[in-house]
Design a protein around this motif. Structure first.
Motif, PDB file in Angstrom:
ATOM      1  N   GLU A  64       0.817  -1.217   0.000  1.00 13.20           N
ATOM      2  CA  GLU A  64       0.000   0.000   0.000  1.00 13.20           C
ATOM      3  C   GLU A  64       0.847   1.261   0.000  1.00 13.20           C
ATOM      4  O   GLU A  64       0.391   2.337  -0.373  1.00 13.20           O
ATOM      5  CB  GLU A  64      -0.918   0.033   1.229  1.00 13.20           C
ATOM      6  CG  GLU A  64      -1.926  -1.106   1.291  1.00 13.20           C
ATOM      7  CD  GLU A  64      -1.399  -2.264   2.138  1.00 13.20           C
ATOM      8  OE1 GLU A  64      -0.159  -2.450   2.152  1.00 13.20           O
ATOM      9  OE2 GLU A  64      -2.209  -2.969   2.756  1.00 13.20           O
ATOM     10  N   LEU A  65       2.101   1.147   0.446  1.00 19.69           N
ATOM     11  CA  LEU A  65       2.955   2.320   0.576  1.00 19.69           C
ATOM     12  C   LEU A  65       3.916   2.488  -0.587  1.00 19.69           C
ATOM     13  O   LEU A  65       4.543   3.540  -0.727  1.00 19.69           O
ATOM     14  CB  LEU A  65       3.789   2.225   1.867  1.00 19.69           C
ATOM     15  CG  LEU A  65       3.053   1.955   3.174  1.00 19.69           C
ATOM     16  CD1 LEU A  65       4.048   1.862   4.315  1.00 19.69           C
ATOM     17  CD2 LEU A  65       2.047   3.052   3.444  1.00 19.69           C
ATOM     18  N   MET A  66       4.055   1.473  -1.403  1.00 26.85           N
ATOM     19  CA  MET A  66       5.158   1.449  -2.363  1.00 26.85           C
ATOM     20  C   MET A  66       4.807   2.155  -3.663  1.00 26.85           C
ATOM     21  O   MET A  66       3.684   2.108  -4.151  1.00 26.85           O
ATOM     22  CB  MET A  66       5.578   0.006  -2.671  1.00 26.85           C
ATOM     23  CG  MET A  66       6.184  -0.718  -1.481  1.00 26.85           C
ATOM     24  SD  MET A  66       6.948  -2.280  -1.956  1.00 26.85           S
ATOM     25  CE  MET A  66       8.332  -1.710  -2.923  1.00 26.85           C
ATOM     26  N   ALA A  79       7.580   5.219   3.162  1.00 29.32           N
ATOM     27  CA  ALA A  79       7.468   6.232   4.207  1.00 29.32           C
ATOM     28  C   ALA A  79       6.009   6.439   4.570  1.00 29.32           C
ATOM     29  O   ALA A  79       5.126   6.317   3.714  1.00 29.32           O
ATOM     30  CB  ALA A  79       8.097   7.546   3.743  1.00 29.32           C
ATOM     31  N   LEU A  80       5.769   6.728   5.817  1.00 30.79           N
ATOM     32  CA  LEU A  80       4.410   7.008   6.253  1.00 30.79           C
ATOM     33  C   LEU A  80       4.424   8.036   7.363  1.00 30.79           C
ATOM     34  O   LEU A  80       5.441   8.227   8.050  1.00 30.79           O
ATOM     35  CB  LEU A  80       3.675   5.747   6.699  1.00 30.79           C
ATOM     36  CG  LEU A  80       4.150   5.001   7.952  1.00 30.79           C
ATOM     37  CD1 LEU A  80       3.027   4.140   8.486  1.00 30.79           C
ATOM     38  CD2 LEU A  80       5.360   4.107   7.631  1.00 30.79           C
ATOM     39  N   ARG A  81       3.317   8.698   7.513  1.00 31.25           N
ATOM     40  CA  ARG A  81       3.149   9.718   8.543  1.00 31.25           C
ATOM     41  C   ARG A  81       2.052   9.282   9.498  1.00 31.25           C
ATOM     42  O   ARG A  81       0.910   9.051   9.096  1.00 31.25           O
ATOM     43  CB  ARG A  81       2.796  11.064   7.916  1.00 31.25           C
ATOM     44  CG  ARG A  81       2.267  12.104   8.909  1.00 31.25           C
ATOM     45  CD  ARG A  81       2.094  13.459   8.265  1.00 31.25           C
ATOM     46  NE  ARG A  81       3.388  14.023   7.932  1.00 31.25           N
ATOM     47  CZ  ARG A  81       3.556  15.096   7.160  1.00 31.25           C
ATOM     48  NH1 ARG A  81       2.497  15.677   6.611  1.00 31.25           N
ATOM     49  NH2 ARG A  81       4.765  15.566   6.922  1.00 31.25           N
ATOM     50  N   CYS A 139      -3.138   7.922   9.371  1.00 26.84           N
ATOM     51  CA  CYS A 139      -1.891   7.462   8.773  1.00 26.84           C
ATOM     52  C   CYS A 139      -1.886   7.827   7.288  1.00 26.84           C
ATOM     53  O   CYS A 139      -2.839   7.511   6.567  1.00 26.84           O
ATOM     54  CB  CYS A 139      -1.740   5.955   8.952  1.00 26.84           C
ATOM     55  SG  CYS A 139      -0.121   5.329   8.457  1.00 26.84           S
ATOM     56  N   HIS A 140      -0.836   8.500   6.834  1.00 18.85           N
ATOM     57  CA  HIS A 140      -0.716   8.929   5.449  1.00 18.85           C
ATOM     58  C   HIS A 140       0.528   8.316   4.820  1.00 18.85           C
ATOM     59  O   HIS A 140       1.519   8.029   5.499  1.00 18.85           O
ATOM     60  CB  HIS A 140      -0.612  10.462   5.358  1.00 18.85           C
ATOM     61  CG  HIS A 140      -1.785  11.187   5.934  1.00 18.85           C
ATOM     62  ND1 HIS A 140      -2.928  11.436   5.215  1.00 18.85           N
ATOM     63  CD2 HIS A 140      -1.992  11.710   7.160  1.00 18.85           C
ATOM     64  CE1 HIS A 140      -3.795  12.091   5.967  1.00 18.85           C
ATOM     65  NE2 HIS A 140      -3.244  12.269   7.158  1.00 18.85           N
ATOM     66  N   VAL A 141       0.490   8.135   3.516  1.00 17.07           N
ATOM     67  CA  VAL A 141       1.647   7.660   2.753  1.00 17.07           C
ATOM     68  C   VAL A 141       2.458   8.876   2.340  1.00 17.07           C
ATOM     69  O   VAL A 141       1.916   9.878   1.865  1.00 17.07           O
ATOM     70  CB  VAL A 141       1.197   6.869   1.512  1.00 17.07           C
ATOM     71  CG1 VAL A 141       2.420   6.351   0.755  1.00 17.07           C
ATOM     72  CG2 VAL A 141       0.281   5.721   1.912  1.00 17.07           C
ATOM     73  N   LEU A 142       3.789   8.778   2.523  1.00 19.96           N
ATOM     74  CA  LEU A 142       4.691   9.867   2.165  1.00 19.96           C
ATOM     75  C   LEU A 142       5.599   9.455   1.019  1.00 19.96           C
ATOM     76  O   LEU A 142       5.843   8.263   0.785  1.00 19.96           O
ATOM     77  CB  LEU A 142       5.566  10.268   3.363  1.00 19.96           C
ATOM     78  CG  LEU A 142       4.912  10.958   4.553  1.00 19.96           C
ATOM     79  CD1 LEU A 142       5.958  11.202   5.634  1.00 19.96           C
ATOM     80  CD2 LEU A 142       4.271  12.269   4.136  1.00 19.96           C
ATOM     81  N   THR A 160       1.310  11.552  -0.333  1.00 26.73           N
ATOM     82  CA  THR A 160       0.786  11.003  -1.596  1.00 26.73           C
ATOM     83  C   THR A 160      -0.587  10.374  -1.436  1.00 26.73           C
ATOM     84  O   THR A 160      -1.200   9.976  -2.432  1.00 26.73           O
ATOM     85  CB  THR A 160       1.757   9.957  -2.166  1.00 26.73           C
ATOM     86  OG1 THR A 160       1.903   8.893  -1.223  1.00 26.73           O
ATOM     87  CG2 THR A 160       3.115  10.583  -2.442  1.00 26.73           C
ATOM     88  N   GLY A 161      -1.074  10.257  -0.207  1.00 28.95           N
ATOM     89  CA  GLY A 161      -2.407   9.694  -0.020  1.00 28.95           C
ATOM     90  C   GLY A 161      -2.615   9.236   1.402  1.00 28.95           C
ATOM     91  O   GLY A 161      -1.673   9.142   2.193  1.00 28.95           O
ATOM     92  N   ARG A 162      -3.870   8.953   1.731  1.00 24.95           N
ATOM     93  CA  ARG A 162      -4.200   8.452   3.057  1.00 24.95           C
ATOM     94  C   ARG A 162      -4.132   6.936   3.042  1.00 24.95           C
ATOM     95  O   ARG A 162      -4.585   6.295   2.087  1.00 24.95           O
ATOM     96  CB  ARG A 162      -5.594   8.923   3.461  1.00 24.95           C
ATOM     97  CG  ARG A 162      -5.893   8.742   4.937  1.00 24.95           C
ATOM     98  CD  ARG A 162      -7.046   9.621   5.375  1.00 24.95           C
ATOM     99  NE  ARG A 162      -7.435   9.348   6.754  1.00 24.95           N
ATOM    100  CZ  ARG A 162      -8.346  10.033   7.416  1.00 24.95           C
ATOM    101  NH1 ARG A 162      -8.975  11.030   6.810  1.00 24.95           N
ATOM    102  NH2 ARG A 162      -8.637   9.720   8.654  1.00 24.95           N
ATOM    103  N   LEU A 163      -3.566   6.367   4.083  1.00 22.08           N
ATOM    104  CA  LEU A 163      -3.335   4.928   4.104  1.00 22.08           C
ATOM    105  C   LEU A 163      -4.645   4.139   4.176  1.00 22.08           C
ATOM    106  O   LEU A 163      -4.816   3.142   3.486  1.00 22.08           O
ATOM    107  CB  LEU A 163      -2.447   4.564   5.288  1.00 22.08           C
ATOM    108  CG  LEU A 163      -2.142   3.079   5.477  1.00 22.08           C
ATOM    109  CD1 LEU A 163      -1.350   2.544   4.302  1.00 22.08           C
ATOM    110  CD2 LEU A 163      -1.388   2.840   6.762  1.00 22.08           C
ATOM    111  N   ALA A 164      -5.561   4.584   5.030  1.00 21.44           N
ATOM    112  CA  ALA A 164      -6.818   3.856   5.211  1.00 21.44           C
ATOM    113  C   ALA A 164      -7.927   4.849   5.493  1.00 21.44           C
ATOM    114  O   ALA A 164      -7.698   5.955   5.970  1.00 21.44           O
ATOM    115  CB  ALA A 164      -6.690   2.853   6.354  1.00 21.44           C
ATOM    116  N   ASP A 165      -9.162   4.430   5.205  1.00 20.25           N
ATOM    117  CA  ASP A 165     -10.301   5.321   5.411  1.00 20.25           C
ATOM    118  C   ASP A 165     -10.658   5.482   6.873  1.00 20.25           C
ATOM    119  O   ASP A 165     -11.160   6.521   7.293  1.00 20.25           O
ATOM    120  CB  ASP A 165     -11.517   4.801   4.637  1.00 20.25           C
ATOM    121  CG  ASP A 165     -11.307   4.873   3.133  1.00 20.25           C
ATOM    122  OD1 ASP A 165     -10.537   5.756   2.711  1.00 20.25           O
ATOM    123  OD2 ASP A 165     -11.896   4.058   2.409  1.00 20.25           O
TER     124      ASP A 165
END
Length: 668
Positions: A64-66, A79-81, A139-142, A160-165
């Motif tokens: 999901e992060l790649m 990377a994630l925030r 949690c967001h994807v960086l 670059t986007g939100r990890l989960a709703d």
């Protein structure tokens, strides 16, 4: 730092409070009585940005992060925030609470309005009580490339986007990646059997539950059963007479119950309660007759063993986990130095790492994160794993700090700095300011100069000053490090005047007043004030002796102090001279004192000589004191108690400057 790890990975309810927000952003909550949804989204957030390096075999866990531009590599970066941010309904819930407060206020009498204001008065008042229901975990994807920028944090464009709703799905994903265990600073160990502190034996017994396996030791349980039967036979005989009398007593309205006593022993509980730690200090095989209970050993060693047991059990529980085991295991150890003497502190990281390595396999690797205020803890580490938290000088007293990654320190000679700091126990990393001095004499006498008059240098007396003896030619090598750390620096060095004699090729030490003399001190030539000619150095004003260090978002200053021309009385007249070295300046600026104590120092000039001859005799004496310069400094140190000599003017100027720098930082 440990508080952030604890919140984002343990997420105990109410771990964060309103006061975890930096005071610099409190104004965004204070006085807010109405809030729109857009305004709620712009409220301060608490963030933790993570960069992970993941092997190809585990890519399916982080797909999901790649991004797929690096699929040809064996190691991928993701990377994630992690973010503690306002919930979507914060504005609506706050407005509802404010409306109830308004209605309650309208119903108050005039007298009541002056005593009590209904909750919430403003947004700060609301969050002070409802923060954990008003904010949520996200949690967001960086973009992992954002971590490559020096001295900057990830910006909004890097998301670059939100990890989960949902918050729950995000937490579940993070938990599948990282598991964090905490070894807290307050470990509540005690030597007092009557205190509430936890002894080591109790700690060992607590881990028996974690270490229980599915395999049952039938021989041990058979022995426990036999012991239970013997105990029951003893108890029956002991209570027989008492129970016989009690059984004759008739209770009102019920049939008389008969009492009996049995031995009820839980195998696991019995084994746990029988586990006590002892120490044997004699060599050879284990001998119960030569062992002492744990309370007869020091708290430091007990604390050391406590942490090793904790780390071992934390690793074992993680490695033995079933299902989707987290990829990463972090053990965060907070301030391990408590109660430990310096030698044990120096050995701690090495021993802890070896202890963990014995448990590790090709698959399971526990990583240690250690927070410390002890220079001894980082004694045996390289620069690369050190993260230095530097307080920033922010206006209006707003507390802030910057994390400096020492693996990014740019220096031509990292091995020299590492060896030198290891020799001096790394006090530099825990200092408020740094003083670099030339040699033994300054190192011995400078603390005396600072402590002589606390009212004159109050900040220096009360601050943690790292005093490093580096020599005139080596001070320059510390420039990259002190600049990187952002510390105020005072460099106390010598003019070191030299000249090339006629017909010669080699430079030779000479007095400061020698025509055409230059300095051999590379600190003065290459750092401050970047001049070589002695006459130019003597004419340099205070401004030319200071320089600004800007690294990241922090600004600090460095100042050099070296000998200057000063007045002295000789032959009934006032003259001027500058010493070439610290010792020369000390003698020339303390001639009246030397008239009394010169014999003990070893320097007794003839009163009839000219000022020029005096300066030459001082030069010759300092070049080769009878018992060396260190002994000269110790003699001055010893005589100071009888009669105080004056601090050389150039050193006093430098100390006053450093005191004002610390005073300025204290006011911010």
């Amino acid at each position: 730092m440990t508080h952030v790890f604890r919140f984002f990975f343990e997420r105990r309810k109410s771990d964060f409070t309103f006061y975890d927000f930096n005071s610099g952003c409190w104004d965004q909550f204070q006085g807010v009585v109405d809030l729109s949804q857009d305004e709620a989204e712009e409220l301060p957030k608490i963030r933790l940005d993570l960069l992970l390096e993941v092997g190809r075999q585990d890519w399916y866990r982080v797909v999901e992060l790649m991004s797929f531009h690096d699929l040809s590599e064996d190691i991928g970066r993701v990377a994630l925030r992690l973010e503690f941010a306002p919930r979507g309904d914060l504005a609506e819930r706050f407005r509802a609470a404010r409306e109830k407060a308004r209605q309650a206020k309208e119903q108050q009498s005039a007298e009541e309005k002056g005593i009590f204001a209904p909750w919430p008065e403003d947004l700060r008042d609301y969050l002070d009580r409802e923060l954990n229901s008003a904010y949520e975990f996200r949690c967001h994807v960086l973009n992992p490339d954002s971590f490559d920028r020096d001295g900057s944090v990830c910006e909004g464009d890097d998301v670059t986007g939100r990890l989960a709703d949902s918050s729950a799905a995000a937490r579940e994903f993070v938990d599948s990646l990282i598991h964090v265990d905490m070894v807290d600073a307050q470990r509540f160990l005690s030597d007092d059997e009557t205190s509430k502190g936890r002894d080591l034996s109790r700690h060992v017994r607590r881990f028996l539950d974690y270490s229980a396996s599915d395999d049952i030791d039938h021989a041990a349980h058979q022995a426990l059963k036999a012991s239970e039967q013997q105990a029951e036979s003893y108890l029956v005989g002991k209570f027989a007479t008492t129970f016989a009398r009690l059984n004759k007593v008739v209770g009102p309205g019920i049939r008389n119950p008969r009492l009996s006593v049995r031995s009820r022993q839980s195998g696991d509980a019995l084994l746990a309660e029988s586990a006590w730690v002892y120490y044997q200090f004699t060599p050879g095989e284990e001998d119960a007759q030569r062992q002492l209970p744990e309370r007869f050993n020091g708290l430091g060693y007990k604390n050391f063993l406590f942490m090793l047991i904790e780390i071992h059990e934390m690793h074992r529980r993680w490695a033995a986990g079933v299902g989707v085991r987290p990829l990463i295991h972090l053990v965060v150890i907070e301030e391990p130095e408590a109660h430990m003497h310096p030698q044990l502190q120096q050995a701690f990281l090495k021993i802890a790492r070896e202890f963990v390595d014995e448990d590790e396999s090709e698959v399971f690797h526990t990583q240690l994160v250690v927070t410390t205020h002890s220079p001894h803890i980082i004694y045996d580490t390289s620069f690369d794993p050190i993260r230095y938290f530097r307080r920033l000088s922010e206006p209006y007293g707003t507390p802030a700090c910057e994390v400096r990654d020492l693996s990014k320190l740019e220096t031509d000679d990292p091995r020299f700095l590492r060896r030198f700091l290891k020799l001096t126990n790394c006090h530099l990393f825990f200092a408020d300011a740094v003083i670099l001095v030339e040699g033994d004499a300054e190192r011995i006498l400078l603390p005396l100069m600072i402590d002589t008059d606390p009212g004159r240098l109050p900040q220096l007396v009360s601050s943690h000053i790292s005093l490093l003896e580096v020599g005139g030619s080596h001070a320059l090598r510390f420039k990259p490090l002190v600049r990187f750390l952002g510390l105020p620096v005072l460099v106390i060095t010598d003019l070191d005047s030299v000249a090339i004699p006629e017909g010669g090729t080699r430079r030779k030490a000479c007095s400061v007043d020698t025509p055409g003399a230059v300095t051999s001190n590379q600190t003065l030539i290459q750092w401050l004030p970047r001049k070589k000619d002695i006459e130019e150095l003597l004419k340099t004003q205070k401004k030319g002796k200071t320089d600004e260090h800007r690294e990241g978002s922090n600004t600090s200053w460095v100042r050099v102090a070296y000998q200057t021309r000063q007045n002295f009385r000789w032959g009934g007249k006032t003259h001027q001279a500058a010493g070439r070295t610290f010792e020369e300046a000390m003698i020339l600026e303390n001639l009246e004192w030397m008239r009394i104590y010169g014999k003990k120092v070893g320097f007794e000039p003839d009163e009839s000589i000219s000022p020029e001859q005096l300066a030459q005799e001082v030069f010759d004496f300092v070049r080769n004191p009878p018992e060396g310069k260190t002994n000269l400094a110790l003699t001055l140190f010893d005589l100071f108690e009888e009669s105080r000599w004056k601090t050389p003017h150039y050193i006093q100027e430098g100390l006053t400057w450093l005191n004002s720098e610390l005073d300025r930082e204290a006011d911010l």
